[in-house]
Scaffold this motif. Sequence first.
Motif, PDB file in Angstrom:
ATOM      1  N   ARG A 275      -4.770  13.077  -6.775  1.00 25.51           N
ATOM      2  CA  ARG A 275      -5.027  12.364  -5.519  1.00 25.51           C
ATOM      3  C   ARG A 275      -6.049  11.251  -5.711  1.00 25.51           C
ATOM      4  N   GLN A 276      -5.845  10.501  -6.778  1.00 24.29           N
ATOM      5  CA  GLN A 276      -6.755   9.404  -7.076  1.00 24.29           C
ATOM      6  C   GLN A 276      -5.961   8.159  -7.438  1.00 24.29           C
ATOM      7  N   TYR A 277      -6.575   7.018  -7.116  1.00 28.19           N
ATOM      8  CA  TYR A 277      -6.024   5.735  -7.527  1.00 28.19           C
ATOM      9  C   TYR A 277      -6.627   5.389  -8.878  1.00 28.19           C
TER      10      TYR A 277
ATOM     11  N   THR B  76     -10.224   6.396  -3.171  1.00 22.73           N
ATOM     12  CA  THR B  76      -9.491   5.689  -2.114  1.00 22.73           C
ATOM     13  C   THR B  76      -8.926   4.371  -2.647  1.00 22.73           C
ATOM     14  N   LEU B  77      -7.919   3.879  -1.956  1.00 26.97           N
ATOM     15  CA  LEU B  77      -7.320   2.597  -2.314  1.00 26.97           C
ATOM     16  C   LEU B  77      -8.325   1.469  -2.125  1.00 26.97           C
TER      17      LEU B  77
ATOM     18  N   SER C   1      -2.378   2.132  -9.857  1.00 32.31           N
ATOM     19  CA  SER C   1      -1.413   3.213  -9.645  1.00 32.31           C
ATOM     20  C   SER C   1      -2.081   4.349  -8.879  1.00 32.31           C
ATOM     21  N   TYR C   2      -1.238   5.250  -8.376  1.00 31.77           N
ATOM     22  CA  TYR C   2      -1.723   6.429  -7.647  1.00 31.77           C
ATOM     23  C   TYR C   2      -1.169   7.676  -8.329  1.00 31.77           C
TER      24      TYR C   2
ATOM     25  N   ALA D 240      -0.590  11.508  -7.730  1.00 31.87           N
ATOM     26  CA  ALA D 240      -0.533  12.498  -6.647  1.00 31.87           C
ATOM     27  C   ALA D 240      -1.209  13.801  -7.030  1.00 31.87           C
TER      28      ALA D 240
ATOM     29  N   ALA E 174       0.833  -1.203   0.000  1.00 32.90           N
ATOM     30  CA  ALA E 174       0.000   0.000   0.000  1.00 32.90           C
ATOM     31  C   ALA E 174       0.870   1.258   0.000  1.00 32.90           C
ATOM     32  N   GLU E 175       1.972   1.216   0.748  1.00 28.20           N
ATOM     33  CA  GLU E 175       2.910   2.349   0.775  1.00 28.20           C
ATOM     34  C   GLU E 175       3.592   2.525  -0.583  1.00 28.20           C
TER      35      GLU E 175
ATOM     36  N   ALA F 247       1.124   4.056  -2.990  1.00 28.49           N
ATOM     37  CA  ALA F 247       0.831   5.438  -2.593  1.00 28.49           C
ATOM     38  C   ALA F 247       1.990   6.376  -2.918  1.00 28.49           C
ATOM     39  N   ASN F 248       3.193   5.830  -3.043  1.00 31.88           N
ATOM     40  CA  ASN F 248       4.355   6.646  -3.408  1.00 31.88           C
ATOM     41  C   ASN F 248       4.564   6.726  -4.914  1.00 31.88           C
TER      42      ASN F 248
END
Length: 197
Positions: free
Chosen positions: A95-97, A110-111, A89-90, A92, A50-51, A54-55
């Motif tokens: 701010r969406q997956y 959200t994830l 993917s995320y 930034a 998840a990290e 998110a990165n």
Amino acid sequence: MRRIALLTGLLAILAVAAMPARASEIALRAVEDGLVLDADFEFELTPRLAEVVANGVPLYFQVEFELSRRRWYWFDEKTASARLQLRLSYHALSRQYRLSTGPLQQNFPTLEEALSVLRRLRNWLVVDRTVGFSDADYDAAVRMRLDTNLLPKPFQLSALTSRELQLESPWKRFTLRSPQQLPAPVETREPQKGGER
């Protein structure tokens, strides 16, 4: 002695179990184009995965399907196989997956919402209508896994020894009992011109 230590180290690496995941509900049904698969998978991303996503590092998931016919006199006949790649993917900036496959993509705030769609596979064409079936039972299998080969190189090395960067469901096997001939394609007739018969 040195060989024993090397062998023990290699076995320890191979014994690292992947994050538990499984296919829970599976349905294979005939449609006009062939056979489509509906499958539900149960899994959770590890905190490390998840990290990673998110990165900004995309995660690639492979869904694999195989259909084979048992033969007593030789190896099983592989009737059909299919692979589907899903990219999580995320972004930034927005701010969406984003969940995508090929040219299709969908955004989620959200994830957890993205994962709920990733876990449910619907209407995936796995066997084309051109495949001929004999009057026999067929063995089918499906699984989902994180494709660690598509991670950046530092993560690939970490995935060899860390369960935190692995996710794979075992093959879910089921029997397709004597599949009937696929539905015939719908024929469209051109309207006849006024004077022709």
